[in-house]
Design a protein around this motif. Structure first.
Motif, PDB file in Angstrom:
ATOM      1  N   THR A  41     -69.746  63.623  75.118  1.00  0.00           N
ATOM      2  CA  THR A  41     -70.671  64.724  75.390  1.00  0.00           C
ATOM      3  C   THR A  41     -70.013  65.618  76.429  1.00  0.00           C
ATOM      4  OG1 THR A  41     -71.812  63.545  77.172  1.00  0.00           O
ATOM      5  CG2 THR A  41     -72.666  63.270  74.946  1.00  0.00           C
TER       6      THR A  41
ATOM      7  N   LEU B 265     -77.829  67.511  73.365  1.00  0.00           N
ATOM      8  CA  LEU B 265     -76.798  66.748  72.672  1.00  0.00           C
ATOM      9  C   LEU B 265     -76.742  67.040  71.172  1.00  0.00           C
ATOM     10  CD1 LEU B 265     -77.160  63.353  74.550  1.00  0.00           C
ATOM     11  CD2 LEU B 265     -75.854  65.378  75.176  1.00  0.00           C
TER      12      LEU B 265
ATOM     13  N   PHE C 281     -70.623  66.228  71.328  1.00  0.00           N
ATOM     14  CA  PHE C 281     -72.006  66.663  71.462  1.00  0.00           C
ATOM     15  C   PHE C 281     -72.141  67.593  72.668  1.00  0.00           C
ATOM     16  CE2 PHE C 281     -72.182  62.498  69.422  1.00  0.00           C
ATOM     17  CZ  PHE C 281     -72.981  62.749  68.316  1.00  0.00           C
ATOM     18  N   GLN C 282     -73.079  68.529  72.570  1.00  0.00           N
ATOM     19  CA  GLN C 282     -73.302  69.484  73.644  1.00  0.00           C
ATOM     20  C   GLN C 282     -74.724  70.033  73.532  1.00  0.00           C
ATOM     21  OE1 GLN C 282     -71.231  73.313  73.417  1.00  0.00           O
ATOM     22  NE2 GLN C 282     -70.642  73.089  75.570  1.00  0.00           N
ATOM     23  N   SER C 283     -75.384  70.211  74.667  1.00  0.00           N
ATOM     24  CA  SER C 283     -76.710  70.834  74.658  1.00  0.00           C
ATOM     25  C   SER C 283     -76.563  72.323  74.399  1.00  0.00           C
ATOM     26  CB  SER C 283     -77.417  70.593  75.995  1.00  0.00           C
ATOM     27  OG  SER C 283     -77.637  69.213  76.200  1.00  0.00           O
TER      28      SER C 283
ATOM     29  N   ASP D 184     -74.360  59.793  84.460  1.00  0.00           N
ATOM     30  CA  ASP D 184     -74.539  60.577  83.241  1.00  0.00           C
ATOM     31  C   ASP D 184     -74.501  62.074  83.520  1.00  0.00           C
ATOM     32  OD1 ASP D 184     -74.895  58.207  81.744  1.00  0.00           O
ATOM     33  OD2 ASP D 184     -76.958  58.091  82.459  1.00  0.00           O
TER      34      ASP D 184
ATOM     35  N   PHE E  96     -81.047  58.652  78.819  1.00  0.00           N
ATOM     36  CA  PHE E  96     -79.672  58.690  78.337  1.00  0.00           C
ATOM     37  C   PHE E  96     -79.341  57.325  77.755  1.00  0.00           C
ATOM     38  CE2 PHE E  96     -75.130  58.801  78.205  1.00  0.00           C
ATOM     39  CZ  PHE E  96     -74.816  60.140  78.018  1.00  0.00           C
TER      40      PHE E  96
ATOM     41  N   ASP F 172     -78.490  68.771  81.196  1.00  0.00           N
ATOM     42  CA  ASP F 172     -77.964  69.462  80.020  1.00  0.00           C
ATOM     43  C   ASP F 172     -76.791  70.363  80.383  1.00  0.00           C
ATOM     44  OD1 ASP F 172     -79.604  68.514  77.894  1.00  0.00           O
ATOM     45  OD2 ASP F 172     -81.260  69.696  78.677  1.00  0.00           O
TER      46      ASP F 172
END
Length: 756
Positions: free
Chosen positions: A524, A567, A588-590, A416, A124, A510
């Motif tokens: 995120t 991300l 951002f996003q998984s 994180d 990260f 994630d």
């Protein structure tokens, strides 16, 4: 550069060699070269002991003798002559990554040591990258590399393959006739100015035995072929690093009665890397000039296991294996910066990043052979239960030249992802069926996995991620299937086919990742709706295995669904170009991606020419080549994780006496064409290359062995494709000098082994 502190690595084995007796000793290196391929037994293909010729899969085997003969230093060297398999990390502060098999890598390839999973990767931002280099090669007895999906046997993370490491065992070294065993090895490699020393000490008899293995390594940065020094992104020489690693492995085995064996194993690996990151010095980011950066990185893997095995002919059991284990890993990476802010003057900044993972598990399998009519069965039932506890922490601070705190972009300390406990439970069954007088072998298998994740948002996580959604628990289950078939056309020639499935549970980071940077204007967010990644693999192959020749060809197609892209730009904000209207932050996003396909072909051959032409007795030729093509079919883009065409060709000679041998090995790889690079995430395009390595051994006395090698004999300046991910994109900010990621120029290594 030779340091006085390294002299002990030379003196110790020389003192030991003066005390050894003159009795006969086995020449392990010579024995490796003489192994009959038809006698190779593997486990990774079926979780039961099977001859390679009876396995419906492509499996490579690397032995302790191979490791010694090829002067292997680490897991990257372990597979350097294995086309289609690689380990990246050259030029990186954070060291070696995990294995990449047929274009799939990272946590999508399962790595186990004596059936205990190696800690996962986690990264990260620029200051935390916990990788999977937790295996010291000097404790290895053998490594089996299974290609393609194998989740029906190994569960989650065996999406692209499995690397199964087996370490040395006491009963392999001592017996009633030879109750004491001792071996000392020392070595030097000019590639990283490293010295190593290993001691193996075993004692016991056929009923009770112990083994202690201790390895110490001291070295520096890998001497890449780059020439320009200086500071900043244009630096070609490697950043200075001081590396110290200690590995201890202790085993105690006990046979209370015939057919029963109990083994206790305790292990610990500690590694420290202290670096001066000159390639980051005199660089500017967000109006701040970094004038100096030093780092202190440490990783640790400790644990224990208790194994029980029964082999016999009980009514319901022929083979029983039970294992209980506990393992903890800790990666801590410290970064110290001296900086100058263009608005406020000199500053000092400290960053501390930590990733910890603990795993406790129970594994068991029971096998029984029986017949029904003309069919022979070998049925295996298995249970696999393990829990992982996962924690991250990011802390630090910045002060000005007067010692006053400077406001940070984000709150510190923070995490994180929320602390997460994941419990996975599985049951599997496999039947190995022999038909047609053992000419046809079928091996169907089925596995059911469930996993539950419990995420806990403590005060540190909540304070460090203001505005983030409350973390969510998640659970799911998967059923995976495999079917293999081997048909023996003759005693030497066989064909095989395999269908297999794989899966990977959504990673904890994630699902519930959380990070907000108001100054930077981005965030995120979590995605609790992520689905498991899945894969299906088809493989067809043929083998020729005889005393003089082992050859094989395999073609495969692996299809992957719901690949998780970490991300990515949050799709729910596509209409606003990734910006969340609620707070104006880029988000951002998984997310899951669909339809990734990798196809390829692999060929291998290993010939002992004396079996065909007596005048060529002692000569050996081995060759292998791997080609793969990968595509994200949803976007019509190439996969950057797939390597270009690569292969090896080795020609060797072993004297009839077995006292000495030489081999020249040519390794070649094609360049990575622009058409084979994802245009939406481009990378530096590597050129093709061909390099020559020379390795050899000499039995000085019956108990003293010397191995030596000269690598990159033609002094080629080249960068492997797997290492180009850290270079960046030419013409953009942050582009790194490719020379810093190049492989070493002409270098040599030498090892000395003494058997007591």
């Amino acid at each position: 550069m030779f340091h006085r502190r390294h002299a002990k690595w030379i003196v110790l084995p020389l003192l030991a060699s003066s005390a050894v007796s003159a009795s006969a000793a086995d020449n392990d290196t010579a024995a490796s070269a003489d192994n009959d391929a038809s006698e190779i037994v593997i486990v990774v293909g079926t979780r039961t002991e099977r001859a390679l010729s009876d396995t419906a899969a492509t499996v490579s085997v690397r032995t302790a003798e191979d490791i010694e003969r090829e002067l292997t230093r680490d897991i990257a060297d372990l597979v350097r002559f294995e086309p289609g398999v690689s380990v990246a990390g050259t030029g990186s502060r954070f060291g070696l990554s995990g294995f990449n098999i047929r274009g799939i890598g990272g946590n999508r390839v399962l790595t186990v040591v004596d059936n205990v999973r190696v800690p996962e990767e986690f990264s990260f931002g620029p200051f935390l990258d916990a990788r999977r280099d937790f295996v010291d090669v000097d404790v290895i007895d053998r490594v089996e590399i299974g290609r393609g999906p194998v989740s029906a046997l190994y569960g989650s993370d065996a999406l692209g393959g499995v690397v199964a490491v087996t370490t040395l065992k006491p009963f392999d070294l001592v017996s009633e006739e030879d109750p004491l065993y001792g071996r000392f090895r020392t070595g030097y490699s000019s590639a990283d100015e490293s010295f190593m020393g290993t001691a193996n000490l075993a004692f016991g008899d056929d009923s009770i035995a112990g083994l202690l293995t201790i390895t110490r390594r001291e070295g520096e940065e890998t001497n890449t072929a780059g020439g320009f020094g200086g500071t900043g992104f244009s630096r070609e020489q490697p950043d200075p690093v001081d590396i110290q690693t200690t590995n201890v492995d202790a085993k105690f085995s006990f046979v209370p009665s015939e057919g029963h064996e109990l083994t206790v194993n305790v292990f610990r690996l500690d590694s420290e890397n202290d670096s001066i990151i000159l390639s980051d010095a005199n660089t500017v980011s967000r109006g701040v000039l970094t004038t100096d950066r030093v780092t202190e990185d440490a990783r640790e893997r400790t644990g224990w296991s208790l194994d029980y095995r029964y082999t016999g002919e009980a009514t319901l059991i022929d083979d029983l294996q039970l294992k209980v284990y506990s393992q903890s890993s800790d990666t801590e990476q410290l970064t110290f910066d001296e900086r100058v802010s263009f608005s406020s003057g000199p500053q000092s900044r400290r960053r501390r990043s930590v990733f910890e993972q603990e795993i406790q598990g129970l594994y068991g399998q029971v096998s029984k052979a029986f017949t029904t009519g003309a069919m022979s069965h070998y049925v295996t039932l298995g249970l696999d239960i393990y829990n992982t506890d996962n924690t991250s922490l990011r802390d630090g601070g910045t002060v000005d030249f007067l010692g006053n705190p400077v406001p940070e972009f984000t709150p510190l300390p923070t995490r994180d992802f929320p602390q997460t406990e994941v419990e996975q439970r599985a049951f599997f069954i496999q039947d190995e069926i022999s038909l047609l007088n053992d000419r046809l072998l079928l091996s169907p298998g089925l596995r059911f996995d469930t996993f539950d994740a419990d995420a806990s948002a403590d005060a540190i996580y909540l304070a460090g991620n203001p505005g983030s959604a409350t973390p969510e628990d998640y659970n799911d289950s998967e059923v995976t299937f495999k079917l293999g078939a081997v048909y023996k056309l003759t005693d030497e020639i066989s064909v095989y086919g395999r269908f297999s499935e794989g899966f990977r549970a959504p990673p904890f980071d994630d699902v519930n990742v959380g990070f907000t940077n108001f100054v930077g204007g981005y965030k995120t967010i979590a995605n609790p709706d992520l689905e498991s990644e899945t894969s299906t693999g088809f493989e067809l192959g043929a083998r020729w295995i005889s005393p003089g020749l082992q050859a094989s060809v395999a073609v495969y197609q692996n299809d992957y669904k719901n690949f998780i892209e970490p991300l990515a730009t949050a799709p729910q904000f596509a209409a606003t170009f990734g910006v969340d209207p609620a707070d104006g932050l880029f988000t951002f996003q998984s997310v899951n991606r669909a339809d990734v396909e990798i196809t390829g072909v692999e060929l291998t051959a290993d010939a002992r020419l004396g079996e065909f032409v007596p005048a060529l007795e002692g000569f050996r030729v081995r060759a292998a080549i791997a080609y793969a093509d990968g595509e994200d079919q949803e976007r019509g883009e190439a996969l950057n994780t797939v390597e270009p065409l690569n292969g090896v060709l080795g020609v060797g000679y072993q004297a009839n006496s077995g006292r000495w041998g030489l081999e020249g090995i040519w390794t070649a790889a094609a360049g990575k064409d622009e058409d084979d690079i994802d245009s939406e995430s481009p990378r530096f395009a590597s050129d093709g290359y061909g390099i020559l390595d020379l390795i050899g051994y000499f039995q000085i006395t019956e108990r003293v062995m010397l191995n030596a090698g000269v690598f990159n004999v033609t002094d080629k300046n080249y960068v492997r494709w797997v290492d180009t991910a850290g270079i960046g994109i030419p013409g953009t900010a942050g582009f790194q000098a490719p020379g810093r990621f190049a492989q070493p120029s002409l270098n040599y290594a030498i090892n000395l082994r003494v058997d007591l």
